[in-house]
Design an enzyme around this catalytic site. Structure first.
Site, short mmCIF file in Angstrom:
data_model
loop_
_atom_site.label_atom_id
_atom_site.label_comp_id
_atom_site.label_asym_id
_atom_site.label_seq_id
_atom_site.Cartn_x
_atom_site.Cartn_y
_atom_site.Cartn_z
N GLU A 1 -7.02 -11.47 5.21
CA GLU A 1 -6.44 -12.75 5.45
C GLU A 1 -4.88 -12.53 6.10
O GLU A 1 -4.31 -11.49 5.65
CB GLU A 1 -5.92 -13.18 4.14
CG GLU A 1 -5.19 -14.44 4.05
CD GLU A 1 -5.05 -14.81 2.44
OE1 GLU A 1 -5.50 -14.47 1.74
OE2 GLU A 1 -4.71 -15.91 2.34
N GLU B 1 -5.91 -12.56 -8.43
CA GLU B 1 -7.01 -11.85 -7.51
C GLU B 1 -8.89 -12.59 -7.61
O GLU B 1 -9.56 -13.08 -7.57
CB GLU B 1 -7.20 -11.16 -7.02
CG GLU B 1 -5.86 -10.21 -6.19
CD GLU B 1 -5.07 -11.53 -6.09
OE1 GLU B 1 -5.83 -11.87 -4.78
OE2 GLU B 1 -3.44 -11.14 -5.18
N HIS C 1 -9.19 -16.12 -7.63
CA HIS C 1 -9.21 -16.50 -6.56
C HIS C 1 -11.00 -17.09 -6.27
O HIS C 1 -11.38 -17.99 -5.93
CB HIS C 1 -9.01 -15.78 -5.61
CG HIS C 1 -7.35 -16.07 -5.00
ND1 HIS C 1 -7.14 -17.30 -4.77
CD2 HIS C 1 -6.51 -15.63 -4.48
CE1 HIS C 1 -5.53 -17.81 -4.10
NE2 HIS C 1 -5.75 -16.10 -3.69
#
Ligand code: BES
Ligand code: ZN
Length: 880
Positions: free
Chosen positions: A125, A302, A305
């Site tokens: 990313e 995280e 997500h």
């Protein structure tokens, strides 16, 4: 020559080809890595353009082979530049085979495939996958990935990628291979690979529907015992998402790898998160209470997500807040539930005011959904994250807890497996609740922090109380005229002597009669009337910070004292303390500028004391109550910055409080000192944090007895929180032997990089007169390196963004120092370079002399040849 290209939201077009499957083979070696990619493309019916060509992104790749449907592609049918591979006349359906060569061992940007110590790892990313192979490197191109990894068996016994392990075996020359298959379609930015000699901490989790998930945390050799807290946090997060959002984990294995060299905090790659070691490794000897709490938040983030980001991903990078703002919102709620709701809310509001308000007031201001960017990595900002989270919070306030949950459920139901937009999210909230969010959408489109001006009026004759609220949003780059926002204002009115809440009803509305109301401000100016109010009340507005705005309201010292001591709602007590403090310091700043003396009203001290000594209160709340605004927070709340005045006024207030309440601080220090074995449960953490804050106050009194106490704590502590807190007290005091303490600390901890980072930061943030000279010396220290992002942040970052008084020294040496490092980092790691620029961006808020000095350095950086997109974009926006 680099060309700086702007990408616009309005130009969004679906890709002209889509990908079904990606088959990757990595042959990892020390001199070069060979990547073979077999990609199935087909024409995208959604794409309206007539473009025949297929343009694939690619950077820093050497193309060795290119085959189309298994046949070598003639040179006339493609072209390659340093950014793209273009297929000139591809058929509608085909398989492309690419062999590319890369050098992870020389990758200093830490995006794509790189080496961290002896381990290979990836960071894709936002646009790192194009540094691995040529691809349609955009989040709306989702495909199924299979990854084969080949590597030396001795150096890389552990080989990981996304999904499930489907094959493994030995090869010639001491090599081995594995094959991973990810059953879920995903964008390229969620791809991950890790290879190394790693230890693993393993556990399992049974999901609410009874599925068994293997949990594995991989760390470098010797660190396995430091992963227990992260593992604990992971299990808590998994359960929490099931209970609170009905979201279950979807693969049979969840892996996390800790990397020492990492640009960011952590990354949510599907089934294989990669984390900065800072947010994994913890044990009582090396981690502080803050570290333990931060790990909970980042692990949660995280993990969450997986649904808000992975299962439903972003159509394009303008939708970044769709996953980041929403996931921040979710991790804040999680951390609140795991620690203390009110203390956590206070921390988040502090953070927003210190960083996001400042960003929104300067040249880098942008909407939560920006409409253009040059370098996407510059848009992982506090506006996208923290303001984005506040926008979600406001929707929850407007729709209520149940309504919000209905909206979330509908969003997942509609968009699971898709690349969605912010509009899709808002629409789901709207449709699930039949609530009109048309005007509310402006929060995504208009930058800037609105200001609310309040006038209040009480009429004893008809017992009516009137609040008139006016909203103004300042200009921001590219946005001159703003439309009024839809602002939820949570409020109550309290009795001016007891602080008790009154039961209210807004006149001419059909809202229920309750103590708390949500006013919906939609016009530029609006009036709200409350009837049956027996005497003039004190208003509490924006309860729990119900909207990310500035509030201008004049409250008297008596009113603020009442709120600080008696408001039922603890957040409102804290908020009253902030308002009181800012009123006080603003007056002192003026006095400083006119060479007048300082004085601190005893009312403020008395109200603090009432909270400090109230044993019914949660120690976590008391800690927040007596933690005064930082210099950054004060700057974030002001338009013009006089750093010397702020620094000296704030020090004066701190010292006055320390002296006035030293007896109380000592008592609480002693009451909360625990001489039994060290524990990290929430109760122990909260008591220890309060105790250590009391110690900092005592050290401000500058008495030998307290220095003794602090030295004892330094020498006798059995944990890093107490040790570092004592060291902090010592090095910020005039104690002559502090150099010995620092040397002693380094000697004891030099084998633990995360502790060495703390040692650097502590010195970088020192308020002693020689702080800058010490920082200069530290850049020559054996442990300093600009190749490791954590180390750079711990020294250069901590000094320039958290030691404002010394960084902004009048001779400009602080600016020149920072600029030198930005220039060096620009070629090594442009992401880190551009983030380091932040302290220079708000140059317009300073006095003329400092403005010139800051501008001079910005220009010097801008003139360097080969400036990266990252740094170029920030510099040009600042100087515009
Ligand atoms: N997706 C990001 C990581 C990321 C950011 C990758 C920018 C590439 C560029 C991740 O989910 C994230 O937001 N991480 C935060 C920590 C989080 C707890 C706010 C980070 O790394 O700072
Ligand atoms: Zn994130």
């Amino acid at each position: 020559m680099t060309s700086y290209q702007t990408t616009y939201l309005k130009d969004y077009q679906p890709a002209n080809f889509l990908v079904e499957t990606v088959n990757l083979t990595f042959d990892l070696a020390e001199d070069k890595t060979i990547v073979t990619a077999v990609i199935d493309f087909h024409k995208n019916a959604q794409n309206q353009s007539t473009e025949r060509q297929l343009r694939l992104n690619g950077e820093k790749l050497i193309l060795r082979t290119i085959k189309l449907n298994n046949k070598e592609l003639p040179a006339s049918e493609y072209s390659v530049t340093d950014k793209e591979l273009t297929l000139l006349q591809p058929p509608e359906n085909f398989t492309l085979t690419l062999v590319t060569e890369i050098e992870p061992q020389n990758n200093t940007e830490l995006t794509g495939l790189y080496k961290s110590n002896a381990m290979f790892c990836t960071q894709c990313e936002a646009q790192g996958f194009r540094r691995i192979t040529y691809f349609l490197d955009r989040p709306d191109v989702m495909a199924r990935y299979t990854t084969k990894i080949i590597a030396d068996k001795t150096h890389y016994p552990i080989l990981l990628s996304n999904g499930n392990l489907v094959d493994a075996g030995d090869l010639a020359d001491n090599k081995h291979f594995v094959v991973w298959e990810d059953p879920f379609r995903k964008p390229s930015y969620l791809f991950a690979l890790v290879a190394g000699d790693l230890e693993c901490l393993t556990d399992q989790f049974i999901t609410q529907s009874g599925r068994d998930v293997a949990l594995k945390i991989y760390v470098e050799t010797g660190n396995r015992d430091k992963a227990y807290h992260a593992l604990y946090a992971l299990k808590q997060a998994m359960r929490w998402d099931e209970i609170n959002f009905g979201r279950e984990y979807d693969l049979d294995i969840y892996m996390i790898v800790a990397a020492s060299d990492f640009n960011m905090g952590a990354m949510e790659n599907k089934g294989l998160n990669i984390f900065n070691t800072k947010y994994i490794l913890a044990d009582p000897n090396m981690a502080t209470d803050d570290d333990y709490q931060a790990i909970i938040g980042v692990i949660g983030h995280e993990y969450f997500h997986n649904w808000t980001g992975n299962r439903v991903t972003c159509r394009d990078w303008f939708q970044l807040s769709l996953k980041e703002g929403l996931t921040i919102f979710r991790d804040h709620e999680f951390t609140g539930d795991m620690t203390s709701l009110v203390a956590n809310r206070i921390k988040n509001v502090r953070q927003l005011r210190a960083y996001q308000f400042a960003e929104d007031a300067g040249p880098m201001a942008h909407p939560v959904q920006p409409d253009s960017y040059i370098e996407i990595n510059n848009f992982y900002t506090t506006t996208i994250y923290e303001k984005g989270s506040e926008v979600i919070q406001m929707m929850k306030t407007l729709l209520g807890k149940e309504g919000f949950r209905l909206g979330m459920d509908l969003y997942f139901e509609r968009h699971d497996g898709q690349a969605a937009t912010i509009e899709d999210f808002v629409k789901a909230m709207e449709d699930a609740n039949h609530f009109d969010l048309t005007q509310f959408r402006l929060w995504y489109k208009q930058a800037g922090t609105p200001r609310l001006h309040i006038t209040r009026h009480y009429s004893p004759a008809n017992k009516e109380y009137t609040l008139t609220i006016k909203q103004i949003c300042p200009q921001t780059p590219g946005q001159k005229d703003k439309k009024p926002f839809h602002i939820p204002i949570a409020m109550s009115l309290v009795d001016r002597t007891t602080g008790q809440e009154l039961t209210l009803k807004v006149k001419n509305t059909d809202t229920k009669k309750t103590t708390k109301q949500i006013l919906e401000l939609k016009e530029t100016t609006q009036t709200f009337i409350f009837s049956d109010i027996p005497q003039e009340p004190v208003p509490i507005l924006l309860e729990n910070f119900s909207a990310p705005v500035h509030l201008d309201i004049k409250l008297s010292e008596e009113e603020l004292s009442i709120l600080m001591m008696h408001a039922n709602d603890l957040f409102s007590r804290w908020e009253a303390a902030q308002t009181f403090f800012l009123q006080i310091i603003n007056q002192m700043i003026e006095n400083y500028q006119h060479n007048q003396n300082f004085s601190l009203t005893p009312k403020f001290i008395a109200a603090l004391k009432a909270n400090l000594t109230n044993t019914d209160l949660d120690p976590a709340f008391i800690t927040e109550m007596i933690t005064l605004p930082s210099e950054r927070y004060i700057c974030g709340m002001q338009t013009k910055i006089d750093i010397d005045a702020i620094h000296h006024s704030r020090r004066f207030i701190l010292k006055t409080i320390a002296q006035a309440l030293s007896g109380e601080f000592l008592q609480i220090y002693q009451n909360n000192s625990d001489h039994t074995a060290y524990k990290i449960d929430q109760t122990s953490i909260k008591k220890r944090q309060l105790k250590n804050l009391c110690l900092q106050y005592l050290m401000l009194v500058e008495q030998p007895g307290y220095t003794e106490l602090c030295l004892n704590q330094y020498q006798q502590s059995n944990n890093m929180s107490d040790r570092i807190s004592a060291l902090h007290g010592i090095i910020n005091s005039p104690y002559p032997q502090k150099k010995d303490c620092l040397a002693d600390f380094y000697l004891n901890w030099k084998h633990e990089p995360l502790v060495v980072d703390k040692w650097f930061s502590l010195q970088a943030m020192s308020n002693r007169p020689d702080a800058f000279d010490e920082v200069l010396k530290l850049t020559k220290h054996e442990a300093f390196t600009i190749k490791n992002p954590n180390r750079v942040r711990s020294l250069i970052g901590a000094f320039s963004s958290n030691n404002l008084f010394h960084f902004h020294r009048a001779d400009g040496a602080g600016y020149e120092f920072l600029a030198n490092y930005i220039i060096q980092l620009n070629s090594l790691n442009p992401q880190i370079a551009s983030r380091l620029l932040e302290p220079l961006t708000n140059w317009r808020q300073f006095d003329a002399a400092r403005q010139d000095l800051m501008k001079q350095q910005l220009k010097r950086i801008g003139a360097v040849s080969g400036i990266s997109d990252n740094v170029y974009e920030v510099i040009t926006k600042c100087l515009q």
